[in-house]
Motif scaffolding. Sequence first.
Motif, PDB file in Angstrom:
ATOM      1  N   VAL A 125       0.860  -1.186   0.000  1.00  0.00           N
ATOM      2  CA  VAL A 125       0.000   0.000   0.000  1.00  0.00           C
ATOM      3  C   VAL A 125       0.893   1.232   0.000  1.00  0.00           C
ATOM      4  O   VAL A 125       1.682   1.448   0.929  1.00  0.00           O
ATOM      5  CB  VAL A 125      -0.940   0.013   1.215  1.00  0.00           C
ATOM      6  N   ALA A 126       0.797   2.034  -1.063  1.00  0.00           N
ATOM      7  CA  ALA A 126       1.610   3.246  -1.164  1.00  0.00           C
ATOM      8  C   ALA A 126       0.909   4.425  -0.498  1.00  0.00           C
ATOM      9  O   ALA A 126       1.528   5.179   0.252  1.00  0.00           O
ATOM     10  CB  ALA A 126       1.887   3.561  -2.628  1.00  0.00           C
ATOM     11  N   ARG A 127      -0.371   4.598  -0.770  1.00  0.00           N
ATOM     12  CA  ARG A 127      -1.143   5.701  -0.202  1.00  0.00           C
ATOM     13  C   ARG A 127      -2.476   5.190   0.299  1.00  0.00           C
ATOM     14  O   ARG A 127      -3.093   4.325  -0.328  1.00  0.00           O
ATOM     15  CB  ARG A 127      -1.361   6.810  -1.232  1.00  0.00           C
ATOM     16  N   ARG A 128      -2.919   5.807   1.383  1.00  0.00           N
ATOM     17  CA  ARG A 128      -4.197   5.446   1.996  1.00  0.00           C
ATOM     18  C   ARG A 128      -4.600   6.659   2.840  1.00  0.00           C
ATOM     19  O   ARG A 128      -4.234   6.788   3.989  1.00  0.00           O
ATOM     20  CB  ARG A 128      -3.999   4.202   2.862  1.00  0.00           C
ATOM     21  N   PHE A 129      -5.344   7.585   2.210  1.00  0.00           N
ATOM     22  CA  PHE A 129      -5.620   8.825   2.930  1.00  0.00           C
ATOM     23  C   PHE A 129      -7.022   9.354   2.651  1.00  0.00           C
ATOM     24  O   PHE A 129      -7.654   9.037   1.634  1.00  0.00           O
ATOM     25  CB  PHE A 129      -4.572   9.898   2.601  1.00  0.00           C
ATOM     26  N   LEU A 130      -7.473  10.178   3.578  1.00  0.00           N
ATOM     27  CA  LEU A 130      -8.770  10.864   3.495  1.00  0.00           C
ATOM     28  C   LEU A 130      -8.517  12.317   3.137  1.00  0.00           C
ATOM     29  O   LEU A 130      -7.645  12.970   3.729  1.00  0.00           O
ATOM     30  CB  LEU A 130      -9.493  10.772   4.837  1.00  0.00           C
ATOM     31  N   ARG A 131      -9.268  12.832   2.183  1.00  0.00           N
ATOM     32  CA  ARG A 131      -9.160  14.237   1.801  1.00  0.00           C
ATOM     33  C   ARG A 131     -10.494  14.936   2.070  1.00  0.00           C
ATOM     34  O   ARG A 131     -11.554  14.412   1.726  1.00  0.00           O
ATOM     35  CB  ARG A 131      -8.808  14.372   0.326  1.00  0.00           C
ATOM     36  N   TRP A 132     -10.423  16.111   2.687  1.00  0.00           N
ATOM     37  CA  TRP A 132     -11.612  16.934   2.931  1.00  0.00           C
ATOM     38  C   TRP A 132     -11.371  18.305   2.323  1.00  0.00           C
ATOM     39  O   TRP A 132     -10.327  18.923   2.541  1.00  0.00           O
ATOM     40  CB  TRP A 132     -11.879  17.077   4.425  1.00  0.00           C
ATOM     41  N   SER A 133     -12.335  18.787   1.527  1.00  0.00           N
ATOM     42  CA  SER A 133     -12.208  20.073   0.859  1.00  0.00           C
ATOM     43  C   SER A 133     -13.367  20.972   1.276  1.00  0.00           C
ATOM     44  O   SER A 133     -14.539  20.632   1.077  1.00  0.00           O
ATOM     45  CB  SER A 133     -12.218  19.875  -0.667  1.00  0.00           C
TER      46      SER A 133
END
Length: 444
Positions: A125-133
Amino acid sequence: MKTALTLLAACLAAIPALARADDGTDDKYFVPQWLGAQYTFIDQHQYSLHSPYQGELSLRPQGDTARSHTFGAYTGVNLPMHLQIYFDVEMFKGEGVSGATGLGGLTNGDVIRSGSAGLPKKPYVARRFLRWSLPLGDETEDVEGAQDQLPGKEAVRRIDVKLGKMAVSDDFDKNRYANSTRTQFMNWALFNNTAWDFAADTRGYTDGVMIAWINPTWALRYGIYRMPYEANGQRLVPALGSASGQQIELTLQPRADGWALRLLAFRNEARMGIYRDAIAIAQATGQVPDIVADDAPGRHKYGFTVNGELPLADHGDTGLFMRAGWNDGRTESFAFTEVDRTVSGGFQLSGTHWGRPDDHLAIAGVIDMLSPAHRDYLALGGNGFVLGDGALHYGHEQIIEAYYNFAVFAHLTLSPDFQFIRNPGYNRDRGPARFAAVRAHVEF
């Protein structure tokens, strides 16, 4: 190799099904969207070089040839309330020439993903993230789907927050002409600022938080991330309170298609050694200095970088770029590579001028430097994590790289690449070193 090809085939086979699952509307929540897949193959040859002596981490004097393969699959999910989740899987096979050591500006950026020799060559797993805008106004712009970017509309004025596992360089020190080792310059000193020792595990990823205030003509970003427990280590500290890498960056770009200037400052706290202390211990005991033996928690490193790009013609496909960076060079190089000061610049020319608008020709030069304490440590026989000739007749490491990116068709590019390096590993007694490579990149 068979396992790698199986993974890529499975990724590509999933594209039609995932594409049918999304109709492109903004109200389609909880449906995974396929954002792309890539495969990059690099065949690089290091020619033999003058080498009167060598250490554990020197370039191999007889030369070397190595091949590397990276595979990636990238997905995202829209959630209510301006939330998105991203999940990327990658795999690396192969190695870099001379074991990816012996230089401050290493010649194949993809070998970052290989990690140390003990890491398994299997998917991770390279990336595992939550984004909030959070929109700060009603004006929006269309954004196309890309790696870690869901398609749709975004507010031109907004607050962005990312939380989870990611690469720090996903958001900081970006440059349109020198940003991707898979399609642009391959040398580590050209796709990132090498004096910026950003937090990362051996593969180049870490956990943390990034907060950005985005506006049409400027942006301000701040990030704090977990540091590795030891230099170039895969194990990260358990919490940000134990050790962290912090950076803040101001981007100025009056027009979306015009010049851009990025100013970055960083400060790391980690279990690091101090070069002068390691030298003092070695001189008192009659031993070779060992920076790792001097490691202690609570040590700091700080620095500053500047990054500019200037489009000249061809809708920005022809342009100039530059970077410069400085860190204090007091504590050991810890996460990216062994460089304390750097200056680089280059030029990209669009193939429009010879009837191939999707092609690019580019050339750039770099001067990497060490702090006085760092060079004294190496001169006394000390090793870092990529440098260690056993001795040192110091000189600035000087790099020239040129490549031609040939667009075979919509999803495939081939790139011959040549690099020439004077004073490899900052050592006037060694080199010059020459490297030739062919790179193939497939992207969907």
